[in-house]
Structures are given as C-alpha cells and as structure tokens.
Scaffold this motif. Structure first.
Motif, PDB file in Angstrom:
ATOM      1  N   GLU B 228       0.936  -1.199   0.106  1.00 37.51           N
ATOM      2  CA  GLU B 228       0.046  -0.064  -0.036  1.00 37.51           C
ATOM      3  C   GLU B 228       0.849   1.263   0.163  1.00 37.51           C
ATOM      4  OE1 GLU B 228      -2.625   0.060   3.456  1.00 37.51           O
ATOM      5  OE2 GLU B 228      -3.487  -2.064   2.721  1.00 37.51           O
ATOM      6  N   MET B 229       1.881   1.209   0.672  1.00 38.47           N
ATOM      7  CA  MET B 229       2.844   2.322   0.835  1.00 38.47           C
ATOM      8  C   MET B 229       3.607   2.557  -0.448  1.00 38.47           C
ATOM      9  SD  MET B 229       4.647   1.654   4.656  1.00 38.47           S
ATOM     10  CE  MET B 229       4.079   2.384   6.108  1.00 38.47           C
ATOM     11  N   ASP B 230       3.770   1.679  -1.427  1.00 39.39           N
ATOM     12  CA  ASP B 230       4.411   1.595  -2.629  1.00 39.39           C
ATOM     13  C   ASP B 230       5.922   1.437  -2.178  1.00 39.39           C
ATOM     14  OD1 ASP B 230       5.309   1.274  -5.014  1.00 39.39           O
ATOM     15  OD2 ASP B 230       5.106   3.418  -5.496  1.00 39.39           O
ATOM     16  N   LEU B 231       6.403   0.898  -0.976  1.00 38.73           N
ATOM     17  CA  LEU B 231       7.592   0.741  -0.435  1.00 38.73           C
ATOM     18  C   LEU B 231       8.294  -0.683  -0.513  1.00 38.73           C
ATOM     19  CD1 LEU B 231      10.055   1.676   1.255  1.00 38.73           C
ATOM     20  CD2 LEU B 231       8.569   1.331   3.352  1.00 38.73           C
ATOM     21  N   ASP B 303      13.123   6.761   1.625  1.00 39.57           N
ATOM     22  CA  ASP B 303      11.896   6.064   1.846  1.00 39.57           C
ATOM     23  C   ASP B 303      11.264   6.383   3.662  1.00 39.57           C
ATOM     24  OD1 ASP B 303      11.219   5.091  -0.576  1.00 39.57           O
ATOM     25  OD2 ASP B 303      12.371   3.502  -0.241  1.00 39.57           O
ATOM     26  N   ASP B 305      10.354   8.557   5.249  1.00 44.11           N
ATOM     27  CA  ASP B 305       9.045   9.414   5.157  1.00 44.11           C
ATOM     28  C   ASP B 305       7.747   8.460   5.318  1.00 44.11           C
ATOM     29  OD1 ASP B 305       9.953  11.805   5.971  1.00 44.11           O
ATOM     30  OD2 ASP B 305       9.801  12.689   3.814  1.00 44.11           O
ATOM     31  N   LYS B 306       8.195   7.495   4.335  1.00 39.43           N
ATOM     32  CA  LYS B 306       6.828   6.742   4.210  1.00 39.43           C
ATOM     33  C   LYS B 306       6.367   5.776   5.581  1.00 39.43           C
ATOM     34  CE  LYS B 306       7.535   5.770  -0.828  1.00 39.43           C
ATOM     35  NZ  LYS B 306       8.064   4.792  -1.881  1.00 39.43           N
ATOM     36  N   ILE B 307       7.377   5.664   6.387  1.00 37.51           N
ATOM     37  CA  ILE B 307       7.241   4.770   7.561  1.00 37.51           C
ATOM     38  C   ILE B 307       7.183   5.527   8.719  1.00 37.51           C
ATOM     39  CG2 ILE B 307       8.323   2.692   6.628  1.00 37.51           C
ATOM     40  CD1 ILE B 307      10.501   3.037   8.583  1.00 37.51           C
ATOM     41  N   LYS B 308       7.669   6.857   8.564  1.00 42.74           N
ATOM     42  CA  LYS B 308       7.783   7.566   9.765  1.00 42.74           C
ATOM     43  C   LYS B 308       6.244   7.564  10.520  1.00 42.74           C
ATOM     44  CE  LYS B 308       8.237  12.161   9.257  1.00 42.74           C
ATOM     45  NZ  LYS B 308       8.914  13.398   8.528  1.00 42.74           N
ATOM     46  N   ASN B 310       4.715   5.413  11.776  1.00 43.31           N
ATOM     47  CA  ASN B 310       3.958   4.025  11.785  1.00 43.31           C
ATOM     48  C   ASN B 310       4.164   3.318  12.881  1.00 43.31           C
ATOM     49  OD1 ASN B 310       2.999   1.210  11.184  1.00 43.31           O
ATOM     50  ND2 ASN B 310       2.511   2.135   9.147  1.00 43.31           N
TER      51      ASN B 310
END
Lengths: 353, 353
Positions: B228-231, B303, B305-308, B310
């Motif tokens: 979903e995060m495209d990570l 990447d 910022d995508k998980i910050k 969470n």
C-alpha cells in the motif's frame, strides 16, 4: 555399497547448522534457468512462466522407511530424490526442483550427512534437478528426511488419477516385484551376518533385485516417451505401494472396476527364480511388494497402436464398468479373484498374509 | 489452552493411512482459484500464471522444536503454519499454499492428530491459505512435522536477503523478545507443576508473552502495508532465531556492517517487566530470543517518510560501510559492543552464556 571407514569424522556440533547449510549450498550450484533463487534465502524462487507448477512432498523416517542394516547412506540420498520426483512424473510433468529437510541426531557425523547429499547430487545430475532449498534441524533419535519436489507442465498435458473411462487399457512400465525381493535378500543376509559376522554373502545372482531396492530409477524416460508418442494417458499413478494398491486407488478415484491378467504382469526372470527360492508366488511380489516406482496408467483403446510392441510398456488389463470391483484373472484356470490392497484374495485370506 | 480430555480416542491403526488422508482432505477443501489440484493425487497443481512461485520448507521435531509440556496440539498446528508462511512473507511474497508431512508414533490418537490439523485449519482460514498436499507416515518416537509453503509474487516485487546499500535504514516490525520470555514462564510453571501437581499457575500477567510463544502471528499485514505504501525494502528476513542472528545474516549476505541502537529496539512493557523478574536484560531477549516471526528489513533513507510515525514499524539502526562489523550502540553510555550470533559481547563472554 559399503561405507568407506577410513574417512575423517567431523561432528555436526563442530560445524554448526549454518556451516552445514553453507556446505550443502556449495555442493548444489543452481543450473536451471527456472531457478531464480536457490538455497540461502528465506525461500526458493522458481519461474515457470506460462507452465503450471506441480509440487509434492514425502517424508522418510529411519527405521520405518529405511534401515541402515542394508541401506548405504549414498543410496538413501539417491532413492530419496527418486521417490520424490516419481510423484511429479506420475502427473505427466517434468520434475525440476527439490527442497530437502533433514533432521539428524548427533550420532551422525558430517561425513555421513555428506554421503547422503552425495547420493542426492548423483540423482540430481542424472535427472537434471536443482536443489533449491531446505531445512536442517536436530532429531532426538535417528534420521528423518523430507523431500518436496516441484515440477512443471503445460495445463493440457497434466494427467490426474481421475479420467479413466470404461474399456480403457491399463498399462504398466518396466517390470514389478524386484524391489520387494531385493529387500528380502538383503534382510536374509543381514540376519545371517548377525549370527556369523564372517558371512560373505554372494549377492551376484540377486544384483538386479538389490539394485531395484537400493538404487531405483524414476521413469522420466517414460514421460518423455509418452510426449514423443503424442500419447496422453487418461489417468496415471506411480507404483510405490504395490500394483494392487495402486489399481484400487485408480478404481476408487474413478468409480470404475479393473480386470488385470496374471499372465500379462511383467516379471524379470530374477523375480521368478528368487520368488521360488523364497517360496513366494512372484505375482504376490508384483501385487503387494511396492517400491518399484514404475508408472501405472490408462489409455484409450484407440491409442493401443502407439505402444504396441514397445518393450518398456505392457498392457496388463483394462477398465471394466462403472461401479464394478477389481479382479485378477488367473493364468490357465481363468478364475476371477478379487483384488485387495494387500494383493488378492478374500478378507479371511488377507489376515493370514 | 488445555486439552479436552473427554473426547473419544481412536487409534491410528484403526483408521489406517488412507483413512487419515481422507479425513485430512475433508477438513481442507480447496478455495483458491490458483489451486488446480489439492490433496489426493500424486502431487498438487498450482497455477500462478505470470507470477513467480516462491517456496520454502521447515521441519519441526518433537522435543527439539516444541515440547508437549507446554505446547497444546492445536497451537502446534497453528504455529507450524505461521512459521512456514513467515518465510514466504520475508520474500515480500503472498503465501498461498501449504503441503504438510506428518510422522506420528502409534501413541498418538486420531483425535490428537485432529487437534493439530484443527490448529492448522484455523491458521489457514486466517491467512487465506490452501493445504494442497502432504504425506503421512509412522515415526518410531514422537511427532515430526514438515511444512512446505508456496507463495506468489511478481518478479519485480520479490525482496531477497541481498540488496542492502550503505546507509540504508534497518527496520523491524512489531516488538521483540516476548516469545522467548513466554517460554521461560511456561517452563517455570511446568517445573513447579512437576513438584506440586496442584499448582494453579496465574498466567494472567504473562498473557501477551505466552500468546506470542504459543500462537505467534505471521506479518502478512506488514507485507500488505508495504504494498500500500509502495515501499519495496532493499533486503528482508524474518526473525526466527533472534534479532542478532538475523542482522548477522543480512551483514554476511551483503558484506556490509550494521549499527543497531539499544534504545530503539521495540520492547513490550510485559517484556521489560518479566525480564526483570527473571533477572535477564530485556535486550538479550530481543537479540537472542527468537521465535518472534517479525520482519527485519532495510529501506533507502529516501523512503523514511513513508514509514515515519507508523506504530508497527521501528527504525532500529542502519547499514554502515562495506566490510564493517556489526555493533550494538548502548543506551546512555554510547558504547559500541560487537554483535554475535548469540546476542552481543566478545567471544569470551559468549562462552559464558
């Protein structure tokens, strides 16, 4: 077939699990283009593109599936691969990859494990298989192997146990009963050696039987032959538990009866001769013996011309009618004897066997 | 979590291997469109079309991988499925199919085997997995399970252990060390019960730890979250042997060092509290405990910022430079202690543990 006693012995505790995995990995470089990732990650990655993945798993337990008293380690490794890929072949698919799990107690040395993997390597080379993964663990008693085999086939080529129609011909590859007699010979000599350690068994007259037991072959050649003949069986199964048991499997799966003809069942001369020596009916060896790893399949009558005269394939009977029972038609007397999972005869006779 | 003692007991000899297979087959109807053929043929048939097949195998041995003294049968079945699919998730793939081999001695009843399969069924329902095959055999001592898990992923989505670059961030899902403390609590109470059979253990304060040990979960949710995060992580592994051992795996595979920060390692309050009770450093539980089945992966700094923020993902360190060693940076004192497969410390200290 005897172990080389002069080799060095390294305990598994010295090398550790990761050391063992490293060593196994080195012995099995991946070769197939379809092996994207082999041993050494969380999982293997296999690419079959537009083909279907066919997969099967088998567990071999020391003292149940095999015994050290006559099974050398290298042969165990070879046979483990053969039994695993035989299931893939029985789907009319080509085996490509294997994953091996192994549990060993610390009475096994590294050299012993090496011997098993050497046997696997030999089989993998012969059948063009990549070992792409596995697991190693400790056992509290004895050796346990689990083999997962993966193969590929185009969807329209896959043959299931189901698919038999009335009057289809029942065909078997090779000959039957030899692996069972091989184990009888090996066990007899193991007993003699127990009493007299100086026993020098002469295995020469039994070499075919012993080879069928210790180093069976999987019938990849038959699957290739069927493809060349453009012959797709209507059903197929491999003979691991004896002809009788496999015929009953096909019968149940298809709700159809089979008649098989005693005089048609293919037997090697060594089977006939040695069965006589052991005072067993050689047909019993074929029906109940197991471990032959031959293929049993059905074809439409119209396809008979394709296999006629082929020395590797024998028509041994035919499917009869829906809901019918399975019978062995005896030689000469032409009696119809019901087939049972243990061979043939009535339930009362069964108990005596 | 206790067994129901009132159920009837059927010996496996009564039902036989084929009866057992039939019963297992009935319990696991196939559901996925990709399951072309399940239990009951020579092999399963799986269709992933243009996706890649990812496959892994694990063996669980009674007395080594698990102990009856605290592992109920149903939980064993559940955990066996979880450990199997965890390897597939660690490839960033979706687990879809499982094959189960089981070897049992005849001291097991049919009802006992049923309990194991009920646990598997519960896990298969939760994770949307089809059991598509397996093998049943006899063991001379105890229970052996082998789980082969198969999953699918687009080639460009698959994440290997290899792929880390310098300065990549090291991320862990969930929290660590609880499963290890769970087993400490269960073993302590088993010892007390041995001496005093009237012991009524109060597991309430330890319920999170015990659940993490007896009924761990596989992080399918994290794999979905990453999608979903495209990570796409640069590398990934599941934590089955303890954080330290897994960091060293990633380090070796990529020839790169990692620094991990003691104060960043995620610990549940119950881990901190119970470690204190057992006089163990809670960080030791996280580094060496194992069986957490969390995911450990690396991402590019870009990447972050995508998980910050969470709550399920924690950055615990970063890759340093090619050829470097792995270190734990301690809280406060900011000491750099070398990581070892057993946790941390020097080789001398290791021997004492």
């Amino acid at each position: 077939m005897l172990e080389d006693k002069s080799v060095s012995k390294t305990s598994l505790a010295e090398i550790g699990e990761f050391g063992l995995i490293e060593q196994i990995k080195e012995g099995f470089p991946i070769r197939l283009e379809t092996s994207i990732k082999g041993i050494g990650d969380d999982a293997a990655v296999i690419d079959y593109g537009t083909e279907k993945t066919v997969i099967s798993t088998d567990m071999l337990v020391e003292g149940v599936s095999f015994s050290w008293s006559y099974m050398p380690l290298r042969h165990l490794g070879y046979k483990a691969v053969v039994t695993a890929i035989s299931d893939i072949l029985a789907m009319n698919a080509i085996p490509k990859h294997i994953l091996v799990s192994i549990a060993v107690s610390n009475r096994f040395t590294l050299e012993a494990i090496d011997e098993i993997y050497n046997g696997m390597k030999y089989a993998c080379d012969k059948y063009e298989i990549d070992i792409v993964g596995g697991d190693t663990t400790t056992s509290l008693s004895g050796l346990i192997l689990n083999m997962t085999a993966v193969g590929a086939a185009k969807e329209e080529k896959i043959v299931y146990r189901k698919g038999v129609e009335e009057n289809d011909l029942l065909v078997v590859s090779g000959d039957l009963g030899a692996a069972f007699l091989g184990i009888q010979v090996l066990e007899r000599e193991a007993q003699v050696t127990k009493v007299n350690p100086n026993n020098q068994p002469d295995f020469e007259p039994y070499s075919y039987l012993i080879e069928r037991q210790l180093k069976p072959e999987a019938r990849l050649d038959i699957i290739r032959l069927l493809a060349e003949m453009d012959l797709k069986p209507t059903s197929m199964i491999d003979i691991s538990d004896g002809l009788s048991s496999e015929v009953i499997h096909l019968s149940k799966e298809n709700n159809i009866g089979f008649n098989i003809y005693e005089e048609k069942i293919p037997l090697d001369p060594a089977v006939i001769r040695t069965a006589e020596e052991f005072k067993i009916n050689p047909i019993t060896c074929a029906l109940s013996g197991g471990e032959d790893y031959e293929l049993l399949f059905t074809i439409k009558q119209a396809d008979f011309d394709k296999i006629k005269g082929n020395p590797y394939l024998t028509v041994i009977g035919h499917a009869t009618t829906t809901g019918a029972d399975n019978f062995l038609i005896t030689r000469g007397s032409e009696q119809m004897i019901p087939l049972t999972a243990q061979g043939w005869g009535t339930a009362e006779e069964e108990k005596e066997n």
